[in-house]
Structure formats: structure tokens, C-alpha cells
Write an enzyme that holds these catalytic residues in place. Sequence first.
Site, mmCIF file in Angstrom:
data_model
loop_
_atom_site.group_PDB
_atom_site.id
_atom_site.type_symbol
_atom_site.label_atom_id
_atom_site.label_comp_id
_atom_site.label_asym_id
_atom_site.label_seq_id
_atom_site.Cartn_x
_atom_site.Cartn_y
_atom_site.Cartn_z
ATOM 1 N N LYS A 47 -4.829 1.826 0.686
ATOM 2 C CA LYS A 47 -6.080 1.062 0.689
ATOM 3 C C LYS A 47 -6.779 1.013 -0.664
ATOM 4 O O LYS A 47 -7.605 0.131 -0.893
ATOM 5 C CB LYS A 47 -7.056 1.686 1.710
ATOM 6 C CG LYS A 47 -6.607 1.508 3.162
ATOM 7 C CD LYS A 47 -6.466 0.054 3.518
ATOM 8 C CE LYS A 47 -5.799 -0.171 4.862
ATOM 9 N NZ LYS A 47 -5.286 -1.537 4.987
ATOM 10 N N TYR A 103 6.522 6.069 6.444
ATOM 11 C CA TYR A 103 5.686 7.277 6.411
ATOM 12 C C TYR A 103 6.334 8.315 7.324
ATOM 13 O O TYR A 103 6.602 8.030 8.488
ATOM 14 C CB TYR A 103 4.278 6.975 6.924
ATOM 15 C CG TYR A 103 3.527 5.944 6.116
ATOM 16 C CD1 TYR A 103 3.720 4.577 6.310
ATOM 17 C CD2 TYR A 103 2.626 6.342 5.129
ATOM 18 C CE1 TYR A 103 3.040 3.634 5.554
ATOM 19 C CE2 TYR A 103 1.934 5.398 4.373
ATOM 20 C CZ TYR A 103 2.150 4.047 4.593
ATOM 21 O OH TYR A 103 1.480 3.110 3.842
ATOM 22 N N HIS A 151 6.847 -7.647 3.746
ATOM 23 C CA HIS A 151 7.212 -6.794 4.891
ATOM 24 C C HIS A 151 6.433 -7.219 6.126
ATOM 25 O O HIS A 151 5.240 -7.489 6.045
ATOM 26 C CB HIS A 151 6.884 -5.331 4.585
ATOM 27 C CG HIS A 151 7.800 -4.712 3.574
ATOM 28 N ND1 HIS A 151 8.943 -4.048 3.933
ATOM 29 C CD2 HIS A 151 7.758 -4.704 2.216
ATOM 30 C CE1 HIS A 151 9.561 -3.626 2.840
ATOM 31 N NE2 HIS A 151 8.868 -4.016 1.785
ATOM 32 N N TYR A 161 -4.051 -1.658 9.149
ATOM 33 C CA TYR A 161 -3.142 -1.478 8.011
ATOM 34 C C TYR A 161 -3.030 -2.774 7.197
ATOM 35 O O TYR A 161 -3.018 -2.742 5.973
ATOM 36 C CB TYR A 161 -1.756 -1.054 8.513
ATOM 37 C CG TYR A 161 -0.809 -0.625 7.404
ATOM 38 C CD1 TYR A 161 0.107 -1.512 6.840
ATOM 39 C CD2 TYR A 161 -0.855 0.677 6.899
ATOM 40 C CE1 TYR A 161 0.948 -1.129 5.813
ATOM 41 C CE2 TYR A 161 -0.002 1.075 5.866
ATOM 42 C CZ TYR A 161 0.887 0.157 5.329
ATOM 43 O OH TYR A 161 1.717 0.546 4.297
ATOM 44 N N PRO A 191 -4.012 7.909 -0.716
ATOM 45 C CA PRO A 191 -3.121 6.734 -0.685
ATOM 46 C C PRO A 191 -2.365 6.558 0.634
ATOM 47 O O PRO A 191 -1.615 5.621 0.797
ATOM 48 C CB PRO A 191 -2.163 6.970 -1.843
ATOM 49 C CG PRO A 191 -2.310 8.383 -2.227
ATOM 50 C CD PRO A 191 -3.624 8.861 -1.731
#
Length: 394
Positions: free
Chosen positions: A299, A203, A75, A387, A295
Site C-alpha cells: 500500500k 504471501y 495479475h 487489496y 509493505p
Amino acid sequence: MVTHKTQIAIIGGGPAGLLLSHILHLNGIDSMVIERQSKAHVKGRIRAGVLEAGTVQLLRDVGLGDRMDREGMPHDGTSFTWENKPSLFIDVKKFTGKSFMAYGQTSITEDLYLQRERDNGQIICEASEVQIHDIDEKKPKVTFLADGQNHEVICDFIAGCDGFHGVSRQSIPTHLQRSFQRTYPFGWLGIMAEVPPYKDVLYGYHSEGFALASQRNPMLSRFYIQVDIQDKIKDWSDDRFWEALLRRLPNEVTKEIQTGPSIEKSIAPLRSFVSEPMQYKRLFLAGDSAHVVPPTGAKGLNLAVSDIYFLSRALIEVYKNNNFSHLENYSKTALARIWGAINLSWRLTKMLHTFPGEDPFDQQIRQSDYDLLLRSEELQRSLAVQYIGLPLNL
Ligand code: FAS
Ligand code: PHB
């Protein structure tokens, strides 16, 4: 008493323990993994799903990238949606030049066990009464019970890779320990369904609660929704789950989501936790035995991998060059990266979840966090850098 001798005794046969054992083997260093559960139990766990660029590269570098590169889903960015606001794609590739990989921890654990078996790695499963002894001596020891016999492992160093509920962290004198914790007043209800996944890792914030769309392979989807901390699996039929998930995401997303019967359903509690230091004498903690993150930032597994990168590098330096500098600084080096991930995971959790009892000021602050992200490419860049994961060779 059955006596074993090895260089590194590794407590815990999860991703951290197995990866350490594998990397040490590649460098001619002997280890023994002592795992409490059965191999089937460990391999059956469903947990993480997103691999940072550094994790992907490290797995390739140590010969564990083939199946990941075949079955994993790369991604270039991650999506955010917000009730009654525009969606946002954080273009990680544009901001960092790197991609992340959707590839389940379950698969990584399978790959690790297969590789260790191929290399005749010493892995003792279903060990009980695991205890650590003499960590301030030159030859510390781990004892345990297995197959009805008492065993002792005499070694040079002990790696505590036994997760949050393991025994290793307790072996560090409490007067030397400092722990930091935040528990969250909600959980994540996760399901796995054999349907084509949504195209992105997404998200979603909604006043009813958080939602996440993820994936394992082109025919295996992973979804989560925020649920009350008191909720039980029996409270959540598949239909109720899908209705809640689809309510929390915008139409442009829900029209792309395929629902289906769950093949797995579980509720995970969320906490932020760090225990310092991560080493004491000849004991070194790595992974969830030293730290746990919610979560939300993907990480947890990635931090376990970076701990093992630092710890294996340090141990290899000791055995190859009799140089103890990395080992002496292991905890300090690992914690610098850990706190960065703790920070991101806490911030995303605060931004993307509704908190019971919060007041309108809290809600306005949350919305402004998202509005600032929408308006500022610099803030998007900052999120992308965190991220994707800071480089391992800091
Ligand atoms: P692990 O807990 O994986 O492994 C520790 C091992 O030690 C286990 O196999 C355990 O059986 C063994 N052990 C424990 N006590 C022992 C003893 N006394 N003696 C011998 N062995 C012992 N991370 C993400 O990035 N994304 C997610 O979505 C995500 N979801 C999660 C959901 C759940 C329910 C949990 C618990 C964690 C989740 N995580 C997630 C975090 C998770 O992936 C961890 O970060 C990762 O498993 C860390 O790996 P280890 O440090 O090896 O610890
Ligand atoms: C997952 O695929 O399980 C996953 C993805 C992203 C997260 C957490 C979990 O932040």
C-alpha cells in the site's frame, strides 16, 4: 541569495513529489521540486512493486503508462500459502473486475524523472538545509543550500513530499498534531535476482517466518523473508536466504522457484504510522511524510499516489476555478482512504508473521483468520476489494 518564484514548492523528489509536479505541469501550474539526494540516488532506490488498479489507471491518464504497459506484469489475483494448510488464490479479477500490476517503484521514478526532464521541470537535487518559512502567510517560502549558494523559493503553497524522515511534518505545530504508530518486532530481508520470477505475487505464512515472492519483469525476481529486527545483511548469505525462503513455502511452489545470485539485498524495518492532520495553513503533506505502512499490503506507494490525486485535484480547483473546497478538505479526504490501507496492512502483517513472545492463543487466532478466509468467499471478496485498492474518485 538566489531567489526563485513558483506556484507550488514541492519538498521531496520521490514518487509523490515528482508525480505532483508532473500533474500540475499538465494543468499549467508551475512548481519546483527540492530534493535532498542526488538524482542517481533517488532513481537507484528499490522499494515497492505492486500497483493498485487506481494507480495503474492514473499513471495511464497522465501519460505515464507506456513503459508500465510494455514491461509491467498484470495479475488477476494474489496467492497465499500456509504451513500444512491448503493454498489460496484470491481471485481479485473475479471479485472486483480489476487487475493489479507488478511494476517496480524504481521504474516509476525513472519514468517520472524522464518525463519531468522532457518538460523542463524545475528539479533541484542535492539540496541541503531545507527549511520552511511563513506557512501562515500568503507567500510562504522554502530556503535551501545548493551548489554552495543560499536559495529561497517564494510560492503560493508548499507540498511536503519528503518522506518519513523529512522536514515538512515537523513544520506543523506539535500541539495540533496527532500521531499513531505501531512498530513491528521484525524486518523484511529483500533480494533481487535476475531469474524468471514465480508466476504469482505470493504471501506465505510459516512458523519459521513470513515469505513473499514477487517480480519486476520476466527476468527479474523479488523475494522477501521475515528476519529478526537485529539481523544485518552480513548475517544472510544468498545460500542462507534461499534455504530459508524455500523452507517457508510449499513444494508445489518451491518446485517453480528459480534461485540465483542476488543483485541487491536489503533489510527494511516495518512500521504503521499516521500523522494527522496532513495540512496546516499553506503546507500540505503527501505520501510517506504523513504515513507509513508495513509493505505486507503493498500500500505504501499506492497511498502516495492517491494523496497526490487528491492534492493535485484540489490545487487545480484553486487555480482554475478559485474554489478552495477540495483543498480545505484535503487532509480529511486523504485520511479516509489512508486508514483503510493502514487497517489492511496491519491485519495482513498480524496474520502472516510470527511475533516473538506470542502465546498459543495468538497463534490460534492467526490460524483461524486463515481458516475463515479458506472457507468464506465473502471474506475473500472483502480482501480482494481492499487489496486492489478503493476507487480514487471516492
Ligand atoms: P519517498 O521516501 O519515496 O521520497 C521522499 C523524498 O524526499 C526522498 O527522495 C528523500 O530523499 C527526499 N527528502 C527527505 N528529506 C528531505 C529534505 N529535508 N529535503 C528535501 N528532500 C528530502 N511500499 C510498497 O508498497 N511496497 C514495498 O515493498 C515497499 N518497500 C519499501 C522499502 C523501504 C526500505 C522503504 C523505506 C519503503 C518501502 N515502501 C514500500 C514504501 C515506499 O514505496 C513509499 O511508500 C514510497 O516511497 C512513498 O513515496 P514518497 O512519499 O514520495 O516518499
Ligand atoms: C514487491 O514486489 O516489492 C512487493 C510486492 C507485494 C508486497 C510488497 C512488496 O506486498
